[in-house]
Design a protein around this motif. Structure first.
Motif, short mmCIF file in Angstrom:
data_model
loop_
_atom_site.label_atom_id
_atom_site.label_comp_id
_atom_site.label_asym_id
_atom_site.label_seq_id
_atom_site.Cartn_x
_atom_site.Cartn_y
_atom_site.Cartn_z
N GLN B 461 43.61 37.41 32.10
CA GLN B 461 42.15 37.53 32.10
C GLN B 461 41.45 36.18 32.22
O GLN B 461 40.51 35.87 31.46
CB GLN B 461 41.70 38.28 30.84
N ASP B 462 41.93 35.37 33.14
CA ASP B 462 41.30 34.08 33.41
C ASP B 462 40.01 34.32 34.21
O ASP B 462 40.05 34.74 35.37
CB ASP B 462 42.30 33.23 34.22
N ARG B 463 38.89 34.06 33.59
CA ARG B 463 37.60 34.38 34.21
C ARG B 463 37.41 33.67 35.55
O ARG B 463 36.85 34.23 36.50
CB ARG B 463 36.44 33.97 33.28
N GLU B 464 37.89 32.44 35.63
CA GLU B 464 37.67 31.69 36.86
C GLU B 464 38.40 32.34 38.05
O GLU B 464 37.88 32.40 39.15
CB GLU B 464 38.15 30.25 36.67
N VAL B 465 39.62 32.84 37.79
CA VAL B 465 40.40 33.47 38.87
C VAL B 465 39.62 34.63 39.49
O VAL B 465 39.64 34.84 40.70
CB VAL B 465 41.76 33.94 38.32
N PHE B 466 38.94 35.38 38.63
CA PHE B 466 38.24 36.58 39.13
C PHE B 466 36.77 36.33 39.45
O PHE B 466 36.00 37.25 39.71
CB PHE B 466 38.36 37.71 38.10
#
Lengths: 138, 584
Positions: B461-466
């Protein structure tokens, strides 16, 4: 003092063959070509594994069978191969009824266990052990 | 590395073989997946039945956890590039027989098996093995006839491969598989029952002292650190409970969000270990021993006090596909289903997804009610599913003929595409964790969860990836590129955290192989080469789309969305088309 390789518990063997690689790697190379220990399935993987190691016989038939006296028994345990004397006749292999004299098909010489214990060091599940005892060799 | 560059070419039609020295291939494509795909491109026009290519890598037989063989073939399931990886002993046996790759061309005049050793290839009569219902029996016969115990590997197919099931597998060492994408059906078409690989050569290295030092470090890390603990203890079924708890374990074709707590416990790795675990096995040269065998003890139907006991390998994907996906949550029944697909030599993931589609299609009246006889597909109904597996394998009726072609073919013929869980015509793996997983399946060269582990992005759940399509595309391509390096070396993906890029370069020095410093860029180039080959075979990137069901069934991670998916795929394609794009 006598040093001898022993199989402690074959039930724990997972068939990874790391012992065989460790043995072969003593030459400095990889693969299994020079291994003096064997792990094979006991008639299919589900039935577990058979481990064949040199029993370090007190009166070793392989030594007796060698017409060139290329195999010598070491007092502290194990057999040594004098490679220069070996002619690759294979009589030592035939003499070992447990199949613990393995064969280097490239150099046409036996792979003889020297009871160094490298195989036991790389056994992740402690199936193999190098044991020391005070018993005397003949 | 002299043995690695030798490519053995066997022609079943001409009943002949020869060896080619191909240092160019291994220098350009490293080995494994890189080499096998390049060889397939070279040979795919030479063999109307489709070639079967096997390749190993420079780390094979030298380093632990590097004992996988990669197979490349034209997939009967997707009609396009097929690739499958198997552990066991085949990689080591092939390399120690003195080859880096094996190419099998043509069709045999009658059923045969091959014996590959240092002398080359023998073509052996397998007519008496053809048609056997359990693929273990032919293996036993080949084993007894060919010898070489401990330094040998036996690849074979079961009736699924013989009967053209497009997702038939090739089994090796009883419990390992070239599972996905239908190599078994390629063997069947070739009338090739199996391949016995035997070899006992040494594998020389250029820097023995450095090699031993690096080997010891690697081994200590694998055997002593916690990095491998999950695979070592419960095996991959350790994932069942955490994935179920977060809502990422697919249940009943994604119609249902979760199992009951009791049902989830029944399917858990903990429960299987406590009740059924009988033995653990390892691939050659692996200290982890992730293969978990259950003892399945069943009463004989006809006689009291008679039992039939079989040993069944289980892992996460199997418990998903033949368990939660079809609502079967009794552990013993799941093992019965696994045992059946093992006997027939079918890919368990594809079979489970097809059974799930059949169940829902039947519920929704897409299928005639007289199609199934007494055993109609119902969630959790083991007897019906056993019967359906039999019919998929053997029933000549048109419906089952279509079922043998896969879930995409079924839904194209009978309707129900919205709930046909296929990605690039390959059935869905067991991760409904979010858009990372599902886009990963689409973008992956094999449309497999192992291509780029998009599910791991969902779980982190890495916010930056999504945060944008570009970021997600970059993250997926990065993992895909690195895994192309691992599968070319060939290293087990479970050891991916140990074989980091710096470590790989260090290891390569001890065995005198030359790898580029920027491994990720090299991996990306290997991916591009395969993609270009796929396009030559008719693959169209712009036709990739998510099944509607994964967009509407709630996921724990970012919900799959067709628009975001489209933009991410477009971004990935843009990166791939841009020769200056860098992952570093």
């Amino acid at each position: 003092m006598r040093i001898k390789l022993s199989v402690e518990n074959t039930q724990l063997c997972v068939g990874c063959q790391l012992c065989m690689y460790a043995c072969s790697r003593r030459s400095g190379n990889g693969g299994l070509g020079l291994s003096a220990i064997s792990v094979r399935s006991s008639g299919g993987m589900s039935k577990g594994f058979t481990i064949v190691v040199c029993r370090c016989c007190e009166d070793a038939p392989c030594v007796e069978a060698c017409p060139e006296k290329a195999l010598i028994q070491i007092k502290t345990g194990g057999i040594r191969l004098l490679k220069d004397k070996c002619t690759g006749c294979g009589l030592c292999r035939d003499a070992c009824i447990i199949g613990a004299v393995f064969w280097d098909s490239v150099n046409r010489q036996p792979n003889i266990c020297v009871q160094c214990g490298q195989c036991a060091l790389f056994c992740p599940h402690h199936v193999l052990a190098l044991t020391k005892s005070e018993e005397k060799t003949p | 590395m002299k043995t690695l560059r030798r490519v053995l070419i066997a022609d079943l039609c001409a009943q002949s073989f020869h060896v080619e020295e191909r240092p160019d291939l291994f220098s350009e494509y490293i080995g494994g997946a890189g080499v096998s795909s390049a060889l397939l491109k070279e040979y795919q026009g030479c063999s109307p039945e489709g070639p079967a290519i096997f390749a190993v890598g420079p780390f094979t037989a030298l380093f632990p956890m590097a004992s996988k063989t990669v197979a490349s073939f034209i997939s009967p399931l997707t009609g396009n590039y097929g690739e499958s990886h198997a552990g066991g002993r085949s990689a080591v046996s092939l390399r120690m027989a003195g080859y880096g790759a094996l190419v099998v061309l043509g069709q045999a005049p009658f059923p045969q098996y091959l014996v590959v050793d240092e002398e080359g290839v023998r073509f052996e009569d397998a007519r008496s093995l053809w048609g056997m219902k359990n693929c273990s029996t032919p293996a036993r016969i080949m084993r007894e006839k060919e010898g070489g115990a401990g330094l040998r590997s036996i690849l074979r197919i079961g009736p699924a491969g013989e009967n053209g099931v497009a997702y038939a597998s090739v089994t090796t060492e009883t419990y390992r598989h070239f599972g996905r994408m239908g190599l078994g059906a390629v063997f069947g078409k070739k009338k090739l029952k199996g391949i016995v690989l035997k070899g006992a050569r040494e594998t020389p290295v250029s820097e023995p002292a450095l090699y031993k030092t690096l080997y010891n470090e690697l081994y200590t890390q694998m055997a002593s650190s916690d990095l491998m603990k999950k695979y070592h203890d419960l095996g991959t079924p350790a994932n069942i409970l955490p994935l179920h708890e977060m809502g990422g374990l697919p249940v009943c074709n994604l119609k249902q969000r979760t199992l009951s707590p009791d049902e989830a416990t029944n399917l858990s790795g903990e429960h299987f270990a406590a009740r059924f675990l009988n033995r653990r096995l390892a691939c050659s040269h692996c200290p982890v021993a992730c293969i978990h065998l259950a003892a399945l003890r069943l009463e004989a139907p006809s006689e009291p006090y008679f039992y039939q006991t079989s040993y069944v390998s289980y892992d996460y994907e199997l418990l998903y596909a033949l368990g939660s996906m079809i609502g079967v949550t009794d552990a013993q029944n799941v093992l019965r289903l696994i045992d059946r697909v093992e006997q027939y030599g079918m890919d368990a993931i594809s079979t489970g997804v097809i059974l799930a589609w059949m169940t829902e299609a039947y519920e929704k009246d897409f299928l005639p009610h007289d199609l199934f006889g007494e055993e109609i597909p119902r969630w959790g109904h083991t007897e019906a599913y056993l019967s359906l597996i039999d019919k998929i394998c053997f029933d000549p009726a048109p419906f089952f003929e279509t079922a043998r072609k896969g879930c995409a073919a079924l839904s194209e013929t009978y309707g129900g595409k919205d709930f046909a869980l296929v990605f690039g015509k390959n059935e869905m793996p067991g991760y409904h964790t979010g858009i990372g997983a599902h886009l990963g399946f689409l973008l992956g060269i094999r449309h497999s969860h192992l291509d780029n582990a998009g599910y791991a992005l969902d779980q982190k759940q890495d916010r930056e990836v999504f945060s944008s399509p570009d970021h997600l595309a970059r993250a997926l391509l990065r993992e895909e590129a690195f895994r192309h390096i691992l599968s070319s070396l060939v290293v087990c993906f479970f050891a991916r955290n140990i074989f980091a890029p710096d470590k790989i370069l260090q290891l390569s020095q001890s065995i005198n192989i030359s790898l580029p410093d920027d491994l990720l860029q090299k991996g990306l180039d290997l991916y591009r080469a395969k993609l270009s080959f796929k396009e030559e075979l008719g693959f169209r990137w712009e036709e990739l789309s998510l099944p509607l069901r994964v967009c509407v069934a709630k996921t724990p991670g970012i919900q799959p969305d067709p628009d975001f998916a489209h933009k991410t795929l477009a971004a990935a394609r843009g990166f791939l088309n841009d020769s200056s794009f860098s992952l570093s």
